[in-house]
Design a protein around this motif. Structure first.
Motif, PDB file in Angstrom:
ATOM      1  N   LEU A 179       0.853  -1.187   0.000  1.00 54.83           N
ATOM      2  CA  LEU A 179       0.000   0.000   0.000  1.00 54.83           C
ATOM      3  C   LEU A 179       0.885   1.232   0.000  1.00 54.83           C
ATOM      4  O   LEU A 179       1.743   1.376   0.881  1.00 54.83           O
ATOM      5  CB  LEU A 179      -0.890   0.044   1.242  1.00 54.83           C
ATOM      6  N   ARG A 180       0.696   2.096  -0.984  1.00 59.76           N
ATOM      7  CA  ARG A 180       1.391   3.377  -1.029  1.00 59.76           C
ATOM      8  C   ARG A 180       0.324   4.456  -0.922  1.00 59.76           C
ATOM      9  O   ARG A 180      -0.535   4.580  -1.783  1.00 59.76           O
ATOM     10  CB  ARG A 180       2.172   3.532  -2.332  1.00 59.76           C
ATOM     11  N   VAL A 181       0.406   5.223   0.158  1.00 59.89           N
ATOM     12  CA  VAL A 181      -0.592   6.259   0.414  1.00 59.89           C
ATOM     13  C   VAL A 181       0.114   7.607   0.425  1.00 59.89           C
ATOM     14  O   VAL A 181       0.976   7.846   1.269  1.00 59.89           O
ATOM     15  CB  VAL A 181      -1.319   6.013   1.757  1.00 59.89           C
ATOM     16  N   MET A 182      -0.249   8.462  -0.534  1.00 60.33           N
ATOM     17  CA  MET A 182       0.291   9.823  -0.580  1.00 60.33           C
ATOM     18  C   MET A 182      -0.669  10.710   0.210  1.00 60.33           C
ATOM     19  O   MET A 182      -1.830  10.883  -0.184  1.00 60.33           O
ATOM     20  CB  MET A 182       0.407  10.313  -2.026  1.00 60.33           C
ATOM     21  N   VAL A 183      -0.187  11.241   1.329  1.00 57.92           N
ATOM     22  CA  VAL A 183      -0.996  12.120   2.160  1.00 57.92           C
ATOM     23  C   VAL A 183      -0.694  13.557   1.749  1.00 57.92           C
ATOM     24  O   VAL A 183       0.465  13.995   1.791  1.00 57.92           O
ATOM     25  CB  VAL A 183      -0.687  11.908   3.662  1.00 57.92           C
ATOM     26  N   PHE A 184      -1.743  14.259   1.322  1.00 64.50           N
ATOM     27  CA  PHE A 184      -1.595  15.652   0.899  1.00 64.50           C
ATOM     28  C   PHE A 184      -1.869  16.564   2.090  1.00 64.50           C
ATOM     29  O   PHE A 184      -2.766  16.288   2.896  1.00 64.50           O
ATOM     30  CB  PHE A 184      -2.559  15.966  -0.247  1.00 64.50           C
ATOM     31  N   PRO A 185      -1.114  17.655   2.232  1.00 69.84           N
ATOM     32  CA  PRO A 185      -1.244  18.531   3.397  1.00 69.84           C
ATOM     33  C   PRO A 185      -2.479  19.431   3.308  1.00 69.84           C
ATOM     34  O   PRO A 185      -2.393  20.646   3.108  1.00 69.84           O
ATOM     35  CB  PRO A 185       0.060  19.333   3.372  1.00 69.84           C
ATOM     36  N   VAL A 186      -3.629  18.808   3.452  1.00 70.47           N
ATOM     37  CA  VAL A 186      -4.895  19.536   3.436  1.00 70.47           C
ATOM     38  C   VAL A 186      -5.896  18.772   4.293  1.00 70.47           C
ATOM     39  O   VAL A 186      -5.867  17.539   4.334  1.00 70.47           O
ATOM     40  CB  VAL A 186      -5.436  19.711   1.984  1.00 70.47           C
ATOM     41  N   LEU A 187      -6.734  19.502   4.996  1.00 75.45           N
ATOM     42  CA  LEU A 187      -7.825  18.902   5.771  1.00 75.45           C
ATOM     43  C   LEU A 187      -9.125  19.232   5.042  1.00 75.45           C
ATOM     44  O   LEU A 187      -9.416  20.407   4.799  1.00 75.45           O
ATOM     45  CB  LEU A 187      -7.849  19.466   7.190  1.00 75.45           C
ATOM     46  N   LEU A 188      -9.901  18.223   4.705  1.00 69.48           N
ATOM     47  CA  LEU A 188     -11.154  18.453   3.991  1.00 69.48           C
ATOM     48  C   LEU A 188     -12.338  18.617   4.937  1.00 69.48           C
ATOM     49  O   LEU A 188     -13.324  19.250   4.586  1.00 69.48           O
ATOM     50  CB  LEU A 188     -11.430  17.293   3.025  1.00 69.48           C
ATOM     51  N   GLY A 189     -12.260  18.007   6.119  1.00 68.56           N
ATOM     52  CA  GLY A 189     -13.358  18.123   7.066  1.00 68.56           C
ATOM     53  C   GLY A 189     -14.487  17.146   6.800  1.00 68.56           C
ATOM     54  O   GLY A 189     -15.228  16.789   7.705  1.00 68.56           O
ATOM     55  N   ASP A 190     -14.622  16.724   5.554  1.00 66.22           N
ATOM     56  CA  ASP A 190     -15.665  15.778   5.181  1.00 66.22           C
ATOM     57  C   ASP A 190     -15.276  15.171   3.848  1.00 66.22           C
ATOM     58  O   ASP A 190     -14.551  15.788   3.064  1.00 66.22           O
ATOM     59  CB  ASP A 190     -17.019  16.482   5.064  1.00 66.22           C
ATOM     60  N   GLY A 191     -15.735  13.982   3.593  1.00 63.67           N
ATOM     61  CA  GLY A 191     -15.425  13.326   2.344  1.00 63.67           C
ATOM     62  C   GLY A 191     -15.687  11.837   2.449  1.00 63.67           C
ATOM     63  O   GLY A 191     -16.441  11.392   3.311  1.00 63.67           O
ATOM     64  N   VAL A 192     -15.056  11.080   1.571  1.00 64.78           N
ATOM     65  CA  VAL A 192     -15.215   9.630   1.556  1.00 64.78           C
ATOM     66  C   VAL A 192     -13.908   9.016   2.049  1.00 64.78           C
ATOM     67  O   VAL A 192     -12.842   9.275   1.484  1.00 64.78           O
ATOM     68  CB  VAL A 192     -15.566   9.119   0.144  1.00 64.78           C
ATOM     69  N   SER A 193     -14.006   8.218   3.095  1.00 62.13           N
ATOM     70  CA  SER A 193     -12.837   7.602   3.707  1.00 62.13           C
ATOM     71  C   SER A 193     -12.163   6.641   2.742  1.00 62.13           C
ATOM     72  O   SER A 193     -12.823   5.952   1.969  1.00 62.13           O
ATOM     73  CB  SER A 193     -13.266   6.854   4.973  1.00 62.13           C
ATOM     74  N   MET A 194     -10.846   6.564   2.816  1.00 59.54           N
ATOM     75  CA  MET A 194     -10.052   5.794   1.874  1.00 59.54           C
ATOM     76  C   MET A 194     -10.457   4.331   1.776  1.00 59.54           C
ATOM     77  O   MET A 194     -10.644   3.802   0.689  1.00 59.54           O
ATOM     78  CB  MET A 194      -8.577   5.895   2.249  1.00 59.54           C
ATOM     79  N   LEU A 195     -10.576   3.635   2.864  1.00 57.09           N
ATOM     80  CA  LEU A 195     -10.877   2.201   2.815  1.00 57.09           C
ATOM     81  C   LEU A 195     -12.124   1.880   3.645  1.00 57.09           C
ATOM     82  O   LEU A 195     -12.161   0.906   4.398  1.00 57.09           O
ATOM     83  CB  LEU A 195      -9.669   1.378   3.267  1.00 57.09           C
ATOM     84  N   SER A 196     -13.152   2.679   3.449  1.00 57.42           N
ATOM     85  CA  SER A 196     -14.376   2.508   4.231  1.00 57.42           C
ATOM     86  C   SER A 196     -15.104   1.206   3.914  1.00 57.42           C
ATOM     87  O   SER A 196     -15.956   0.780   4.687  1.00 57.42           O
ATOM     88  CB  SER A 196     -15.315   3.694   4.017  1.00 57.42           C
ATOM     89  N   THR A 197     -14.774   0.546   2.808  1.00 54.47           N
ATOM     90  CA  THR A 197     -15.463  -0.703   2.460  1.00 54.47           C
ATOM     91  C   THR A 197     -14.756  -1.946   2.995  1.00 54.47           C
ATOM     92  O   THR A 197     -15.232  -3.053   2.760  1.00 54.47           O
ATOM     93  CB  THR A 197     -15.636  -0.830   0.932  1.00 54.47           C
ATOM     94  N   LEU A 198     -13.641  -1.770   3.708  1.00 55.49           N
ATOM     95  CA  LEU A 198     -12.988  -2.930   4.338  1.00 55.49           C
ATOM     96  C   LEU A 198     -13.951  -3.561   5.325  1.00 55.49           C
ATOM     97  O   LEU A 198     -14.580  -2.860   6.123  1.00 55.49           O
ATOM     98  CB  LEU A 198     -11.736  -2.506   5.097  1.00 55.49           C
ATOM     99  N   SER A 199     -14.047  -4.874   5.314  1.00 51.86           N
ATOM    100  CA  SER A 199     -14.963  -5.539   6.237  1.00 51.86           C
ATOM    101  C   SER A 199     -14.245  -6.152   7.433  1.00 51.86           C
ATOM    102  O   SER A 199     -14.891  -6.667   8.335  1.00 51.86           O
ATOM    103  CB  SER A 199     -15.757  -6.621   5.498  1.00 51.86           C
TER     104      SER A 199
END
Length: 182
Positions: A137-157
Motif C-alpha cells: 500500500l502506497r498512500v500519498m498524504v496531501f497537506p490539506v484537511l477536507l473536514g468531510d469526504g469519503v474515507s479511503m478504505l471505508s469498504t474494508l470488512s
C-alpha cells in the motif's frame, strides 16, 4: 511473482475524495512528477475500478498539462478496467474485466513482468486486500484537511494489520507512507 501495488492519494484527515466526488486537492509539482516517473519505471500494468477508470480515461488522453513522461506512460501502458457495469473501455491499451477480477489479478501476478499498480480504486483495493492479493500500500498524504469526504478504505470488512516499510516527505508537504500487509 509480480507485486500488486495500491497507490492512493488522501487528505490528512483520510479522505480520498470530497463528499460530492471531487479529487481536486492533491499538491502536484515537479517533485511529485519526478516521484511518479520513478514509480512508473517499475510498472508495466495499471488496474482501475470503474469510477477511477472513467475519471482517468476522461483526463489522460486529452491533457497537455503536467509532465510529458507521465502523460505518455498513462496513455501507453497496458490497463485493466474492472467493472461489471462498464459497457466499454476505449482508453488506449485497456482490457475490460467484467467477471472474476480476483482470479484475473492472481493470474496476472503469476506472469513475468514488472509490478502491477492499482491506482485509486479504493473499493477494489479493499476487496483485493482482504483476499491477500495486494502486496504493498502506497498512500500519498496531501497537506490539506477536507473536514468531510469519503474515507479511503471505508469498504474494508475486517481489520488488516500492516508493516511499515518507509516514509518519504516531499518539500510540498506531501508524505508518502508505504506499508505491506503483515
Amino acid at each position: 511473482m509480480r507485486k500488486l501495488i495500491s497507490f492512493t492519494g488522501v487528505s490528512l484527515d483520510g479522505y480520498y475524495k470530497r463528499t460530492a466526488g471531487e479529487f481536486d486537492f492533491p499538491h502536484v509539482d515537479q517533485e511529485f512528477f519526478d516521484f511518479c516517473n520513478q514509480q512508473n519505471a517499475h510498472l508495466d500494468t495499471l488496474v482501475f475500478g470503474r469510477e477511477t477508470y472513467e475519471h482517468m480515461a476522461a483526463h489522460w488522453p486529452n491533457t497537455t498539462e503536467g509532465d510529458a513522461h507521465v502523460i505518455e506512460f498513462m496513455n501507453s501502458v497496458p490497463k485493466l478496467a474492472v467493472s461489471s457495469t462498464l459497457e466499454r473501455a476505449d482508453w488506449n491499451n485497456t482490457t475490460l474485466v467484467r467477471e472474476a477480477p480476483a482470479g484475473t489479478i492472481a493470474e496476472l501476478k503469476q506472469r513475468p513482468g514488472k509490478e502491477i499498480a492499482l491506482f485509486g480504486s479504493v473499493q477494489l483495493t479493499a476487496s483485493l486486500l482482504e483476499l491477500g492479493l495486494v502486496d504493498e500500500l502506497r498512500v500519498m498524504v496531501f497537506p490539506v484537511l477536507l473536514g468531510d469526504g469519503v474515507s479511503m478504505l471505508s469498504t474494508l470488512s475486517e481489520q488488516v494489520e500492516l508493516e511499515h516499510l518507509r516514509t518519504t516527505t516531499f518539500r510540498s508537504g506531501n508524505v508518502l507512507l508505504v506499508y505491506r500487509p503483515a
